[in-house]
Scaffold this motif. Structure first.
Motif, PDB file in Angstrom:
ATOM      1  N   VAL A  80       0.914  -1.105  -0.234  1.00 37.86           N
ATOM      2  CA  VAL A  80       0.013   0.052   0.144  1.00 37.86           C
ATOM      3  C   VAL A  80       0.867   1.256   0.161  1.00 37.86           C
ATOM      4  O   VAL A  80       0.417   2.489  -0.373  1.00 37.86           O
ATOM      5  CB  VAL A  80      -1.003  -0.153   1.334  1.00 37.86           C
ATOM      6  CG1 VAL A  80      -2.042  -1.013   1.036  1.00 37.86           C
ATOM      7  CG2 VAL A  80      -0.470   0.069   2.570  1.00 37.86           C
ATOM      8  N   VAL A  87      -3.229  -2.746  -6.720  1.00 37.58           N
ATOM      9  CA  VAL A  87      -4.197  -2.964  -6.268  1.00 37.58           C
ATOM     10  C   VAL A  87      -4.538  -4.396  -6.128  1.00 37.58           C
ATOM     11  O   VAL A  87      -3.799  -5.303  -6.868  1.00 37.58           O
ATOM     12  CB  VAL A  87      -5.565  -2.295  -7.276  1.00 37.58           C
ATOM     13  CG1 VAL A  87      -5.647  -0.883  -7.074  1.00 37.58           C
ATOM     14  CG2 VAL A  87      -5.493  -2.814  -8.616  1.00 37.58           C
ATOM     15  N   LEU A 121      -7.479   2.673  -3.309  1.00 37.26           N
ATOM     16  CA  LEU A 121      -8.032   1.223  -2.999  1.00 37.26           C
ATOM     17  C   LEU A 121      -9.159   1.177  -2.297  1.00 37.26           C
ATOM     18  O   LEU A 121      -9.770   0.322  -1.844  1.00 37.26           O
ATOM     19  CB  LEU A 121      -6.851   0.796  -1.842  1.00 37.26           C
ATOM     20  CG  LEU A 121      -5.513   0.532  -2.372  1.00 37.26           C
ATOM     21  CD1 LEU A 121      -4.635  -0.012  -1.013  1.00 37.26           C
ATOM     22  CD2 LEU A 121      -5.631  -0.919  -3.021  1.00 37.26           C
TER      23      LEU A 121
END
Length: 142
Positions: A80, A87, A121
């Motif tokens: 992240v 993703v 996200l």
């Protein structure tokens, strides 16, 4: 109430999460394994064994063998933060990302958990985070 299939998806997705780290990390598998173990210790995401796993171990975890939770949690932690904004690649990996996100931090509500995600996200993880939250509240995800 029927048992949720969410955790089964998480279990199948955790090796995909490790594989994603292996695919996007810009180093040898041995170096990526060392980064994973060191990050887990520093970020307090788990306690790897005294020595870092070898790249071969990381490859095994990414293919089929269930990796330790610290490795999955740390893989997500690192993914992240990548500037390439990765993703999840499939439904199972998405569930693993959501599960690890809730395990890595404390949230009062599912809305807080979604809002704490990097912007890119929010949409891909929202449904899985809602499922993970429901399972967590039912104390199935411990």
């Amino acid at each position: 109430m029927p048992e949720s299939t969410f955790y089964a998806k998480v279990s199948r997705g955790i090796p995909h999460l490790i594989d994603h780290w292996l695919q996007l990390g810009q180093a040898s598998p041995d170096r990526l394994a060392m980064i994973l173990a060191d990050t887990a210790r520093l970020a307090k995401l788990g306690e790897p064994e005294e020595t870092a796993p070898k790249g071969e171990q990381l490859n095994e975890w990414s293919n089929s063998r269930q990796p330790p939770l610290w490795a999955a949690r740390t893989s997500l932690f690192l993914l992240v933060q990548m500037p390439s904004r990765p993703v999840p690649r499939d439904e199972h990996e998405t569930c693993a990302w959501a599960y690890c996100w809730l395990r890595n931090r404390s949230f009062e509500t599912v809305i807080q958990a979604i809002e704490a995600l990097p912007e890119h996200l929010h949409e891909p993880l929202k449904p899985a985070l809602e499922q993970a939250w429901t399972d967590k509240q039912a104390q199935r995800l411990i």
